[in-house]
Structure formats: C-alpha cells, structure tokens
Design an enzyme around this catalytic site. Structure first.
Site, PDB file in Angstrom:
ATOM      1  N   GLU A 112       0.817  -1.214   0.000  1.00 24.98           N
ATOM      2  CA  GLU A 112       0.000   0.000   0.000  1.00 24.98           C
ATOM      3  C   GLU A 112       0.852   1.266   0.000  1.00 24.98           C
ATOM      4  O   GLU A 112       0.586   2.212  -0.746  1.00 24.98           O
ATOM      5  CB  GLU A 112      -0.923  -0.009   1.224  1.00 24.98           C
ATOM      6  CG  GLU A 112      -1.677   1.273   1.476  1.00 24.98           C
ATOM      7  CD  GLU A 112      -2.691   1.622   0.408  1.00 24.98           C
ATOM      8  OE1 GLU A 112      -3.343   2.679   0.535  1.00 24.98           O
ATOM      9  OE2 GLU A 112      -2.838   0.855  -0.567  1.00 24.98           O
ATOM     10  N   HIS A 115       2.628   1.906  -3.292  1.00 20.92           N
ATOM     11  CA  HIS A 115       1.667   2.480  -4.232  1.00 20.92           C
ATOM     12  C   HIS A 115       1.519   3.985  -3.998  1.00 20.92           C
ATOM     13  O   HIS A 115       1.472   4.774  -4.953  1.00 20.92           O
ATOM     14  CB  HIS A 115       0.324   1.779  -4.076  1.00 20.92           C
ATOM     15  CG  HIS A 115      -0.764   2.333  -4.951  1.00 20.92           C
ATOM     16  ND1 HIS A 115      -0.661   2.405  -6.317  1.00 20.92           N
ATOM     17  CD2 HIS A 115      -1.975   2.868  -4.649  1.00 20.92           C
ATOM     18  CE1 HIS A 115      -1.757   2.945  -6.828  1.00 20.92           C
ATOM     19  NE2 HIS A 115      -2.560   3.244  -5.831  1.00 20.92           N
ATOM     20  N   HIS A 178     -12.024   5.552  -8.485  1.00 22.42           N
ATOM     21  CA  HIS A 178     -10.565   5.684  -8.444  1.00 22.42           C
ATOM     22  C   HIS A 178      -9.924   4.930  -9.611  1.00 22.42           C
ATOM     23  O   HIS A 178      -8.992   5.429 -10.260  1.00 22.42           O
ATOM     24  CB  HIS A 178     -10.053   5.145  -7.116  1.00 22.42           C
ATOM     25  CG  HIS A 178      -8.621   5.463  -6.834  1.00 22.42           C
ATOM     26  ND1 HIS A 178      -8.087   6.728  -6.976  1.00 22.42           N
ATOM     27  CD2 HIS A 178      -7.586   4.680  -6.409  1.00 22.42           C
ATOM     28  CE1 HIS A 178      -6.810   6.714  -6.657  1.00 22.42           C
ATOM     29  NE2 HIS A 178      -6.480   5.477  -6.327  1.00 22.42           N
TER      30      HIS A 178
END
Length: 385
Positions: A112, A115, A178
């Site tokens: 995460e 990213h 998104h």
C-alpha cells in the site's frame, strides 16, 4: 494499540519529499538523453515517459487491489501516522496478531505505501509537465496549457479519491471511481503526448463516429470490470461460457448494482446476496461479448482501409484476443494473480490505443484514394487549391 485516526497529515511532507526524490530519477535520466533536443521535443519525451510510468502505476494499483492490500495501512496518507511501515512495526504487529489473514499485515502495508510513493512521484512529474506547458510559447501553447492544467487537476482529484478509498474503507463506488480516474489519466496523457502534432490518419465520418461509440462502450465495460473487482465478484461464475452450470443463472441485479452501499452489504445494510455477485459478474461478461465484437469489426475495417490505418489493426485485434484469453484464464483457473493483472493491463493498453487512434484521426477522404495514405492528403490539397 488503539485504532489510528483515518487522516493524519503529520507524515505528509516526508511522503511528498520521498515522491519528489523518486521523480528526480526519471527526470535526470530524461535530461541526459534529451540534452541536444529542442524544448518541444523534451516536453513530448517527458509526456511519453510520464504516460509510461502512469501505466505502471495503474497496474500497481490493480496489484494493490488484487492482493487485498488497499487497507494495508488503515489511515492516510501515512501508515499509523508514520511515513513508512518501518515506523509502524508495532501497530502492524498487533493488527496482524489479532487477524493474521486480515487487511493489515507487514507485506500489505508495504504494498500500500509503495503504491502511495509511486503515485506521489507521478504527481510530481505531472506537476513538472504542467509548469512546462504553462511556460510554452508558439501556436500550440494554448492547447498545451489547457491539457497540462486539466491533467494536473485530474491527478489532484485522483489523490482525493485515493484518500477516500482508505478513509471510506474500500467503499465500492469510490474504489471504482478511483480505477476509472486512473484510466482517464492515461487517456489525458495520451492526448497530451500528441498535443503538438496534427491528426495524420484519414478516416471516413462513419468510422470516426464508430470510434466514439466504441469509446463509450469501453467506458461502460471498464466500469463494469471495476465493479466486478471492487465487489470481489470475479469468482461468482466458476465456468465459461456457462455460469454456475447455467446459461442464465439466478441473478439479483437490483442488489448487485445498488451503488450507495458499503463493501459486502446490500442497500439496506444486510449482507450482499451471492445472486447479486453473479449479476455483477454476468453483466461484465455479457457486455464483453459486445465490445470484443466491436473491436474485431474495427480491426477488420482498419485492415481493409489500408494505408497508415492498416498498422492499427494489429494492436486492436491483439488487445481483443488478450482480453478474451486473460479473462477466461482468470475465471477458469480461480483468479491467478498474473492473469488478473494481465487483464487489467489489457484494459489500460486498450484505453491508450483507442485514445491515440481518435486523437490522430480526421474525418476526410479523397475519392478513389485509400484511407490514411500520403496520396490522399495530396489529392485533398490539390482539390482545395
């Protein structure tokens, strides 16, 4: 350890600096390669590089989603108020001990945060592109400034949706938006990469309209694909071409396409029925037949018209076959990560190819001259003189 605040801006500056450092690498590499180029060439090279890295970012976002790492750090923009999982080791240990297969583990936290670092670096590159576009002069300056501003505004919006993805706990509508935002960013950068070049492919008005119809179909299909992914409905149909042993299984379209609901819940808060997941999956699968047929027809038409258009038939046909094969493998082999990532890559690649094809085409044709050929352009110039 208590539950972290959903938004903790204390590590924001450190994450921004790390993103700037990551962006500095490709910027320096590009500067060394383009030292002898003029400003317009350097700007186009930077745009193409940013497009390539944004494509990679979209794929890494898919990897984050497919590995269930979207809540690997349950706050934003950092990880338990830290700029990296190193500083959050104790909190992650506690969360992982309480739920070993839950959303928070050390591996998921790193996925995460990588990213987020990657997204920050791409945001820095797009900011540099915007500054370069605003300072550009010449005939194409207005278009360059407009595209640069639109792309910068878009990436800021993407950052906001990224934050909402975490703070709204993977709310399906937000996660789908998104995803669509990432593909829209790819399309904007693809257009920007051709901002200074005039259209160079000659097509009929009917084919031009067909491209826009296909673009609308693509928007519908990637939205359906995003809805499948964000609702974890990939394996709701365990066979192909039949689903649950039937050509038309039991489906709950009202429940599946209720947009304003939390992950795994129906509109009234009750658990989402399995029939709703089947409806989501089947809708994506059925519309895939329509768009793959349209892509095959487009490839045939481009090959038939010849000239410069003939070269575009191969990527269109290849992407159609790739999407069909990767989608089938994903279903038949119980969602292997490589196949699912390949399917996401094919969708992103198709958005770029279709955008460039629309951007490079114009609706004129000289009688008796094959489309897309230099002769067609010469004949039109002669007719206009």
């Amino acid at each position: 350890m208590g539950t972290p605040a959903l938004v903790d801006l204390s590590p924001l500056l450190r994450i921004a600096l790390l993103g700037a450092l990551l962006a500095l690498g490709p910027l320096c590499w590009l500067w060394l390669r383009q030292r002898g180029s003029n400003p317009a060439q350097r700007l186009r090279a930077l745009t193409v590089l940013t497009l390539f890295l944004t494509f990679d970012l979209v794929l890494f976002g898919a990897y984050t989603r497919l590995t269930d790492s979207g809540l690997g750090c349950p706050d934003w923009p950092g990880c338990y108020g830290n700029a990296s999982p190193f500083g959050a080791r104790t909190d992650i240990d506690v969360a992982q001990h309480l739920a070993p297969f839950g959303p928070v583990t050390h591996a998921k936290a790193w996925i995460e945060m990588i990213h987020r670092y990657f997204a920050t670096a791409v945001g820095v590159l797009i900011t540099v592109l915007a500054i370069a576009g605003w300072t550009r002069s010449g005939r194409a300056a207005g278009a360059a400034r407009g595209l640069s501003s639109a792309t910068l505004a878009w990436v800021v919006m993407q950052g906001a949706f990224g934050a909402l993805t975490v703070t709204w706990k993977l709310y399906p509508a937000i996660v789908t938006l998104h995803l669509l935002g990432g593909l829209g960013l790819l399309a904007l950068l693809a257009v920007q990469s051709r901002a200074a070049a005039p259209p160079d492919l000659t097509i009929t008005p009917a084919l031009r309209r067909g491209l826009w119809v296909l673009a609308a179909m693509t928007l519908v299909q990637v939205t359906l694909g995003g809805w499948v992914s964000t609702n974890y409905a990939v394996l709701a149909c365990a066979g192909f071409p039949r689903c649950q042993g039937s050509g038309w299984p039991a489906m709950d379209f009202a429940g599946g396409f209720s947009v304003l609901r939390e992950l795994g819940s129906g509109a009234g808060g009750a658990p989402l029925r399995f029939e709703a997941l089947v409806a989501i999956h089947q809708s994506h699968r059925m519309f895939a037949g329509a768009i793959l047929t349209a892509m095959a027809l487009l490839a045939w038409r481009l090959r038939r018209d010849g000239g410069a258009l003939r070269r575009w038939a191969w990527p269109v046909a290849g992407l159609a076959l790739w999407q069909l094969a990767s989608g089938m493998v994903t279903v038949l082999f119980d969602w292997p990560l490589v196949a699912a990532l390949g399917h996401s890559a094919g969708a992103a690649g198709w958005v770029v190819v279709l955008t460039l094809l629309i951007r490079r085409s114009r609706r004129t044709r000289a009688a008796g001259v094959p489309l897309g050929t230099p002769g067609g352009r010469i004949r039109r110039m002669q007719a206009a003189s």
